[in-house]
Design a protein around this motif. Sequence first.
Motif, short mmCIF file in Angstrom:
data_model
loop_
_atom_site.label_atom_id
_atom_site.label_comp_id
_atom_site.label_asym_id
_atom_site.label_seq_id
_atom_site.Cartn_x
_atom_site.Cartn_y
_atom_site.Cartn_z
N ASP A 258 0.83 -1.20 0.00
CA ASP A 258 0.00 0.00 0.00
C ASP A 258 0.86 1.24 0.00
O ASP A 258 0.54 2.23 -0.67
CB ASP A 258 -0.91 0.01 1.23
CG ASP A 258 -2.02 -1.01 1.12
OD1 ASP A 258 -2.64 -1.33 2.14
OD2 ASP A 258 -2.26 -1.48 -0.01
N CYS B 239 2.10 1.84 -3.42
CA CYS B 239 1.12 2.32 -4.39
C CYS B 239 0.97 3.83 -4.34
O CYS B 239 0.47 4.43 -5.28
CB CYS B 239 -0.26 1.70 -4.09
SG CYS B 239 -0.36 0.02 -4.65
N ASN B 240 1.39 4.43 -3.29
CA ASN B 240 1.27 5.88 -3.19
C ASN B 240 2.27 6.51 -4.15
O ASN B 240 3.47 6.30 -4.03
CB ASN B 240 1.59 6.29 -1.75
CG ASN B 240 1.25 7.73 -1.49
OD1 ASN B 240 1.32 8.56 -2.38
ND2 ASN B 240 0.87 8.02 -0.26
N PRO B 241 1.79 7.28 -5.13
CA PRO B 241 2.73 7.81 -6.11
C PRO B 241 3.70 8.81 -5.53
O PRO B 241 4.73 9.11 -6.14
CB PRO B 241 1.83 8.48 -7.15
CG PRO B 241 0.59 8.79 -6.42
CD PRO B 241 0.41 7.70 -5.41
N PHE B 242 3.38 9.34 -4.37
CA PHE B 242 4.29 10.30 -3.78
C PHE B 242 5.42 9.62 -3.02
O PHE B 242 6.28 10.29 -2.47
CB PHE B 242 3.52 11.22 -2.82
CG PHE B 242 2.50 12.04 -3.54
CD1 PHE B 242 1.16 11.72 -3.48
CD2 PHE B 242 2.89 13.13 -4.30
CE1 PHE B 242 0.23 12.47 -4.15
CE2 PHE B 242 1.95 13.88 -4.96
CZ PHE B 242 0.62 13.56 -4.89
N ASN C 58 8.65 7.53 -3.27
CA ASN C 58 9.65 7.06 -4.22
C ASN C 58 10.29 5.81 -3.67
O ASN C 58 10.80 5.81 -2.55
CB ASN C 58 10.73 8.12 -4.42
CG ASN C 58 10.14 9.40 -4.94
OD1 ASN C 58 9.32 9.38 -5.84
ND2 ASN C 58 10.54 10.50 -4.35
N SER D 5 6.12 8.71 5.85
CA SER D 5 4.90 9.51 5.75
C SER D 5 3.63 8.68 5.83
O SER D 5 2.57 9.24 5.84
CB SER D 5 4.92 10.26 4.43
OG SER D 5 5.18 9.33 3.40
N SER D 6 3.76 7.39 5.90
CA SER D 6 2.54 6.61 5.83
C SER D 6 2.03 6.31 7.22
O SER D 6 2.63 5.55 7.97
CB SER D 6 2.82 5.31 5.09
OG SER D 6 1.72 4.47 5.22
N ARG D 7 0.92 6.95 7.54
CA ARG D 7 0.39 6.70 8.87
C ARG D 7 -0.21 5.33 8.99
O ARG D 7 -0.19 4.72 10.06
CB ARG D 7 -0.68 7.75 9.19
CG ARG D 7 -0.08 9.11 9.28
CD ARG D 7 -0.99 10.08 9.95
NE ARG D 7 -0.63 11.41 9.54
CZ ARG D 7 -1.23 12.50 9.93
NH1 ARG D 7 -2.24 12.43 10.73
NH2 ARG D 7 -0.83 13.68 9.49
N ALA D 8 -0.77 4.87 7.88
CA ALA D 8 -1.37 3.53 7.92
C ALA D 8 -0.32 2.49 8.25
O ALA D 8 -0.55 1.57 9.05
CB ALA D 8 -2.02 3.22 6.58
N PHE D 9 0.84 2.65 7.65
CA PHE D 9 1.91 1.70 7.92
C PHE D 9 2.34 1.79 9.37
O PHE D 9 2.53 0.77 10.04
CB PHE D 9 3.09 2.02 6.98
CG PHE D 9 4.15 0.97 6.95
CD1 PHE D 9 5.31 1.10 7.67
CD2 PHE D 9 3.97 -0.17 6.19
CE1 PHE D 9 6.30 0.13 7.63
CE2 PHE D 9 4.95 -1.14 6.14
CZ PHE D 9 6.11 -1.00 6.86
#
Lengths: 140, 657
Positions: free
Chosen positions: A109, A112-115, A117, A124-128
Amino acid sequence: MAVCIAVIAKENYPLYIRSSPTENELKFHYMVHTSLDVVDEKISAMGKALVDQRELYLGLLYPTEDYKVYGYVTNSKVKFVMVVDSSNTALRDNEIRSMFRKLHNSYTDVMCNPFYNPGDRIQSSRAFDNMVTSMMIQVC
Amino acid sequence: MEAAAAAAAAAAAAGGGCGSGQPPLLLSEGEQQCYSELFARCAGAAGGGPGSGPPEAARVAPGTATAAAGPVADLFRASQLPSETLHQITELCGAKRVGYFGATQFYIALKLIAAAQSGLPVRIESIKCELPLPRFMMSKNDGEIRFGNPAELHGTKVQIPYLTTEKNSFKRMDDEDKQQETQSPTMSPLASPPSSPPHYQRVPLSHGYSKLRSSAEQMHPAPYEARQPLVQPEGSSSGGPGTKPLRHQASLIRSFSVERELQDNSSYPDEPWRITEEQREYYVNQFRSLQPDPSSFISGSVAKNFFTKSKLSIPELSYIWELSDADCDGALTLPEFCAAFHLIVARKNGYPLPEGLPPTLQPEYLQAAFPKPKWDCQLFDSYSESLPANQQPRDLNRMEKTSVKDMADLPVLTQDVTSDDKQALKSTINEALSKDVSEDPATSKDSNSLKARPRSRSYSSTSIEEAMKRGEDPPTPPPRPQKTHSRASSLDLNKVFQPSVPATKSGLLPPPPALPPRPCPSQSEQVSEAELLPQLSRAPSQAAESSPAKKDVPYSQPPSKPIRRKFRPENQATENQEPSTAASGPASAATMKPHPTVQKQSSKQKKAIQTAIRKNKEANAVLARLNSELQQQLKEVHQERIALENQLEQLRPVTVL
């Protein structure tokens, strides 16, 4: 419940590493680092022919006195390393596998975030983060 | 009431100045109201606490209440200032000195907090000037109690600054009545005379603070003075779409500011996460600019480029993506895109991002609440193509009607917003409803069919490429070109089939003599064509043997079949160059008439294939030329190499020694 969870990139630098705050984090970082050798050994042992059939879950990499270290490799050579407390005998292999599967799903997931790299740190992924927190030992 | 007493006490204390040498504190109406409420809360909370209030009150001069340290500390912490600042403030206001928070100290402290939040240094002098109200991030209950607004709070943190800034702006307007209207702050300012927009612009100009940015968002941002007259409550709907095509040309930043305007006009004041009609239209238009098909999705990289134009930081954009891409597939469907866009707009306007996707931004909600995006976009097509002003408000009303209907169904907004303007909006919509309903299905169907027709037409292709593809698609060429064509040109057919009869009859002989007269700019062309044509001549002759009209070629490769067909007109062209066959042309025209429509069908195809073959031949010629040049270069290089080797050999006997 893991004590430390790390995501290592293909080039063997950490993308994400989180330890339970009770212990000296440096110790966990060192353990993860040494476990990378074991991971590489396990990968290469399979041989090139078996790359497709290679299972992602590597199992127990090595046990220490206090901890056990488990490994998981994705098809893009991204490694997940999990350090578990040895005293936690209730943890079965299946549970470890399911934890790694969750980790893998969250990792995809993030990918999949295009932002994001590929090759960047996963900050930056809070879900993670939430997912990892749920897997870590609930301390304090 | 305690509040009144506190207010009075504050006024008195402020007027008289506290004995600690502080300057008289001038509070405006709004500030007084706000502060007194806050003070009452803190004092009230203190009173409810374990006897901290009354004993303190007894200690202090009668007639003044004090706020206990606990709630006051909480309040100060809620102002989100750093703790050193808060310490400074408490020192300055005198509470530390006197040991308690009396009314004066409390008010001074609040004023200092406001100053600090505006970026001014924490000094006594700073409270002399007019300041906005201090902003506090409080929990939901506090907010409700404080402002007495039974508004539904979606992001409560978002809610409070919104209302606070509303109050602030009202204060700016020196319109004390507005303080009561916390329920419809956006409606009333808009209803005010046009002089108010310039009024509001002073606010962002004087304080460059993010809080005020959010108030500016409800008022109109400074760059758009020109648009101010447009943005009136009723005129907004018609002015909006009219200016939309212009906006499309504008940069994205401008569009974001425009979004704020649109948001003001019809957004409910307490629903920052609800997408309004104009916003929705705008988002859909932007989506279509990126991806023409509204029912498919935007890829991640396209969306990334688009959203980075918004100049938000990458972590924030990444977070917004995480929120809005519900299925985590790396692509945005239309509702996901709208949600993401809306979050970006909100963030740019100063709202903090929510922890989770608000329910009003969920893709299912967005899809359910609004008409099908395809229908929407077709409508937009219809009015982007023809922008008659009368159509636009009609369409908009239709949209608003449907959305209002949907929103009425939703359990969300029960409260309140008993704004008169909203009622007016509904009534106008209802009026328009009757006439629009009949037009709705009609126009939608029309637009649907309009959309469908060109698409269907394109599939029954008459285009050359399609015909070419059909001709060359099957790996083994079909014996007969059984394709249907809408057009038939018998003339072409005649031209095509003229030479076939005499050519096939004469067998092998005519084709080779046809070669030389062919105008060839270079020898290579001639060579290549000469190579081609003999092959082709063999092919058609064999075909002629099997069946004149059919194209059965046992050994021919697929490209040769079209080439073969091409050959006939080529042949015909070459033969036309020869004066001998010129006469046979019109003669054989008559023989072609009995041929049935089968040939008509194939003629179109042949034409297409002919052009393709022509192009291929040209390409061949070019490549052949290139080839020859390269071969020449190769020869030269060879010669050089030979020369060098000779030199080497000459030198070698010398070195061997």
